[in-house]
Design a protein around this motif. Structure first.
Motif, short mmCIF file in Angstrom:
data_model
loop_
_atom_site.label_atom_id
_atom_site.label_comp_id
_atom_site.label_asym_id
_atom_site.label_seq_id
_atom_site.Cartn_x
_atom_site.Cartn_y
_atom_site.Cartn_z
N TRP A 114 -62.55 -34.14 110.63
CA TRP A 114 -63.69 -33.41 111.19
C TRP A 114 -64.44 -34.28 112.19
O TRP A 114 -64.76 -33.83 113.30
N ARG A 156 -61.82 -26.22 113.64
CA ARG A 156 -60.59 -26.74 114.24
C ARG A 156 -59.95 -27.79 113.32
O ARG A 156 -58.73 -27.77 113.11
N GLU A 177 -62.55 -34.62 115.44
CA GLU A 177 -62.65 -33.41 116.24
C GLU A 177 -64.02 -33.28 116.90
O GLU A 177 -64.14 -32.79 118.02
N GLU A 178 -65.05 -33.73 116.23
CA GLU A 178 -66.40 -33.70 116.82
C GLU A 178 -66.49 -34.62 118.04
O GLU A 178 -67.20 -34.31 119.00
N GLU A 199 -67.52 -25.36 115.68
CA GLU A 199 -66.15 -25.23 116.20
C GLU A 199 -65.27 -26.39 115.77
O GLU A 199 -64.10 -26.21 115.39
N ALA A 200 -65.81 -27.61 115.82
CA ALA A 200 -65.02 -28.78 115.45
C ALA A 200 -64.64 -28.75 113.98
O ALA A 200 -63.53 -29.15 113.61
N TYR A 201 -65.53 -28.29 113.13
CA TYR A 201 -65.21 -28.18 111.71
C TYR A 201 -64.07 -27.20 111.50
O TYR A 201 -63.12 -27.49 110.75
N GLY A 218 -64.13 -35.31 120.19
CA GLY A 218 -63.33 -34.84 121.32
C GLY A 218 -62.33 -35.87 121.81
O GLY A 218 -61.68 -35.67 122.84
#
Length: 208
Positions: A20, A193, A23-24, A189-191, A26
């Motif tokens: 997570w 994904r 992904e946060e 969104e990042a969570y 980027g």
């Protein structure tokens, strides 16, 4: 590449916290899935994390282990993501990040193991009692929309994971403050994904 970022994980582990966080940020990263049966205790992986645990990351040749440390490290390594604390957020950011990694983790795991410290023992334990720790955590997530104030930071990844898993698996009580806090985070969104990527890995390894 000198700045390569490698992520060692298992999708059914605390590696989901680091996923997570990655992904946060980027950032580009490569995933190495470590199975419990053999590779996690292999000499190759123990050279990275002698504890034989996941998650771990290797960034620019340096190893970082422990979920809270990975969150804090990545926030600083990728400042453009805006996940590190601002000066006015630092006190709450570090306080609650390490509260979740220390007292909350200890209280929850001991309670799950049915270990209830005596009053004499509680004075020596960093968390005191499970009940007190849960109450303090509830106060922390109720004070603001996010753990360090009015915006999301890397500390929310770790604290939010502890709260989300705790409520899901019953190691924390289902209090309104906990569910409301995690609902705010799990809509990111990042969570979503990160969860989708780990869920896909679980499905790949599940026999048909």
């Amino acid at each position: 590449m000198a700045d390569e970022l490698v992520f060692y994980t298992n999708p059914q582990s605390r590696g989901r916290i680091a996923r997570w966080m990655l992904e946060e940020t980027g950032a580009d990263y490569r995933t190495e899935v470590i199975d419990y049966a053999a590779r996690m205790k292999s000499a190759e992986y123990l050279a990275i994390n002698p504890m034989g645990k996941v998650p771990a990351i290797v960034h620019a040749g340096k190893v970082v282990t422990e979920g809270a440390a990975i969150c804090a490290y990545l926030a600083e390594a990728f400042p453009e993501a805006g996940l590190a604390p601002r000066p006015d957020e630092r006190a709450d950011y570090y306080r609650w990040l390490f509260f979740a990694a220390g007292p909350v983790e200890q209280a929850v795991t001991n309670n799950f193991a049915k270990f209830d410290p005596s009053p004499e023992q509680a004075r020596s334990f960093g968390y005191g009692t499970y009940a007190t720790t849960v109450d303090v955590l509830e106060q922390a997530v109720s004070a603001h929309d996010y753990i360090a104030g009015d915006r999301f930071t890397a500390a929310d990844v770790y604290v939010g994971s502890a709260v989300g898993w705790g409520v899901l698996f019953g190691t924390l009580p289902r209090r309104d403050a906990f569910t409301a806090y995690f609902e705010r985070l799990s809509g990111r969104e990042a969570y979503r994904r990160a969860a989708a990527k780990d869920d896909a890995l679980v499905e790949e390894k599940t026999p048909a």
